[in-house]
Design an enzyme around this catalytic site. Structure first.
Site, short mmCIF file in Angstrom:
data_model
loop_
_atom_site.label_atom_id
_atom_site.label_comp_id
_atom_site.label_asym_id
_atom_site.label_seq_id
_atom_site.Cartn_x
_atom_site.Cartn_y
_atom_site.Cartn_z
N ARG A 39 0.84 -1.20 0.00
CA ARG A 39 0.00 0.00 0.00
C ARG A 39 0.87 1.25 0.00
NH1 ARG A 39 -4.90 2.37 1.09
NH2 ARG A 39 -4.73 4.38 2.15
N TYR A 64 11.74 2.73 9.45
CA TYR A 64 12.09 3.69 10.50
C TYR A 64 13.50 4.24 10.37
CZ TYR A 64 7.89 1.73 12.65
OH TYR A 64 6.61 1.31 12.90
N GLY A 78 -2.21 3.83 14.04
CA GLY A 78 -2.95 3.48 15.24
C GLY A 78 -4.24 2.78 14.89
N ASP A 122 -3.60 13.64 22.91
CA ASP A 122 -2.91 14.32 24.01
C ASP A 122 -2.06 13.33 24.80
OD1 ASP A 122 -4.32 17.02 23.74
OD2 ASP A 122 -6.00 15.65 23.97
N ASP A 147 -11.15 20.21 16.23
CA ASP A 147 -12.34 20.65 16.95
C ASP A 147 -12.59 22.14 16.71
OD1 ASP A 147 -12.51 18.19 19.20
OD2 ASP A 147 -10.49 18.77 18.63
N SER A 148 -11.50 22.92 16.73
CA SER A 148 -11.63 24.37 16.52
C SER A 148 -12.09 24.68 15.10
CB SER A 148 -10.29 25.05 16.82
OG SER A 148 -9.94 24.89 18.18
N HIS A 174 -8.53 16.56 23.26
CA HIS A 174 -9.22 16.27 21.99
C HIS A 174 -10.09 15.05 22.25
CE1 HIS A 174 -10.19 15.59 17.85
NE2 HIS A 174 -9.50 14.47 17.77
N THR A 224 -12.95 9.66 10.13
CA THR A 224 -12.73 11.06 9.75
C THR A 224 -11.28 11.20 9.30
OG1 THR A 224 -12.00 11.78 11.95
CG2 THR A 224 -14.36 11.78 11.53
#
Length: 307
Positions: A39, A64, A78, A122, A147-148, A174, A224
């Protein structure tokens, strides 16, 4: 100086970030690292076709060890959030993934800036700094920037004004304990709270919409990625171009808002080529200050539970 970025995680966020970055600034080399090597290689080939329009960029799949001479390492890898799952529920799953990334990146000799967007951002940003041992200014999380953006979009729609005329922030985690800094919000140079219709009920409705928008998107399409990918591109561009940029990011607090815990939290900060230049402490009313401190306590408690 060569501009080199290593992207770790080629899922929806990572792939869209790579696309946005090439359209936002000139990158000399972009290396994509993913467990699915095919991919990553395929995305590099696909992105390569864009360079006819965006300018020459060396694109390749890597690992890496490619962090050794990179300016920025972006971590999007993640486990994605499931419908109904809070970002904090992800911590145990993503902590192990983070450790498997940070250790070899640091071992490569990397001396640039980490940018983290994996959730819970965070906590994972705090852990990235602790695992890497890097100076705090050289580890950045996307924080409450998305969010903002959602808050500004919603206010612009409701007040029927251009988005760029809205100056408003979401602060804190967040996630579930975030809050809108309505008391400092300004629209077209006028305090938001002076606008007709900005009642307590209306503000509660706006806050609920902003908080639930991510979950609504996940229910409808599974994830998202467009908004946060563009935000990542803006952050990395500011670093590569050494331009001061103010965004609400996961940044280290040093007593701001009376918070003395060793954590990263969504707060307005200036970033540039050196990483986080400084935190801009916004004026908060008593209710907002209590929410900020409660959000910090939520993050600290979760970190403490990890041992």
């Amino acid at each position: 100086m060569s501009r080199k970025v290593l992207l770790v995680g080629d899922g929806a966020v990572g792939s869209n970030f790579a696309n946005d970055l090439l359209q936002t600034t000139q990158v000399d080399e972009l290396v994509i690292c993913d467990l699915n090597k095919d991919r990553a290689a395929g995305d590099c080939l696909d992105l390569e076709d864009m360079t006819y329009f965006t300018g020459q960029t060396k694109l390749r799949a890597g690992d890496y060890s490619d962090a050794a001479d990179a300016d920025v390492v972006v971590i999007t890898a993640g486990v994605p959030r499931k419908p109904g799952e809070s970002r904090l529920d992800l911590i145990k799953k993503n902590e192990a993934i983070l450790r498997s990334i940070v250790d070899p990146v640091v071992a490569s000799g990397f001396s640039g800036i980490f940018v983290v967007s994996a959730n819970p951002v965070d906590i994972l940003t705090t852990l990235t700094q602790k695992l890497s041992g890097f100076p705090k200014k050289r580890v950045i999380g996307t924080g409450t920037s998305l969010d903002s953006a959602r808050l500004r979009v919603e206010l612009a729609k409701r007040l029927q004004v251009p988005i760029e005329s809205v100056n408003a922030w979401v602060l804190g985690e967040h996630g579930d304990s975030s809050f809108e800094n309505f008391s400092s919000a300004v629209v077209n140079g006028k305090p938001l709270l002076d606008y007709p219709g900005m009642t307590e009920a209306a503000l509660d409705e706006i806050e609920a919409h902003v908080r639930e928008k991510g979950s609504e998107i996940i229910v409808k399409k599974g994830a998202t990625y467009y908004g946060v990918a563009m935000m990542l591109a803006k952050i990395v561009t500011a670093i590569l171009e050494n331009n001061d940029l103010a965004l609400p990011l996961s940044a280290p607090l040093h007593g701001e808002y009376g918070i003395k815990d060793e954590i990263y939290l969504g707060t307005l900060a200036i970033i540039n080529g050196q990483g986080i230049s400084h935190v801009l402490e916004l004026p908060l009313n008593d209710s907002e200050l209590a929410k900020m401190r409660a959000s910090a306590a939520t993050i600290k408690a979760t970190l403490d539970s990890l041992g």
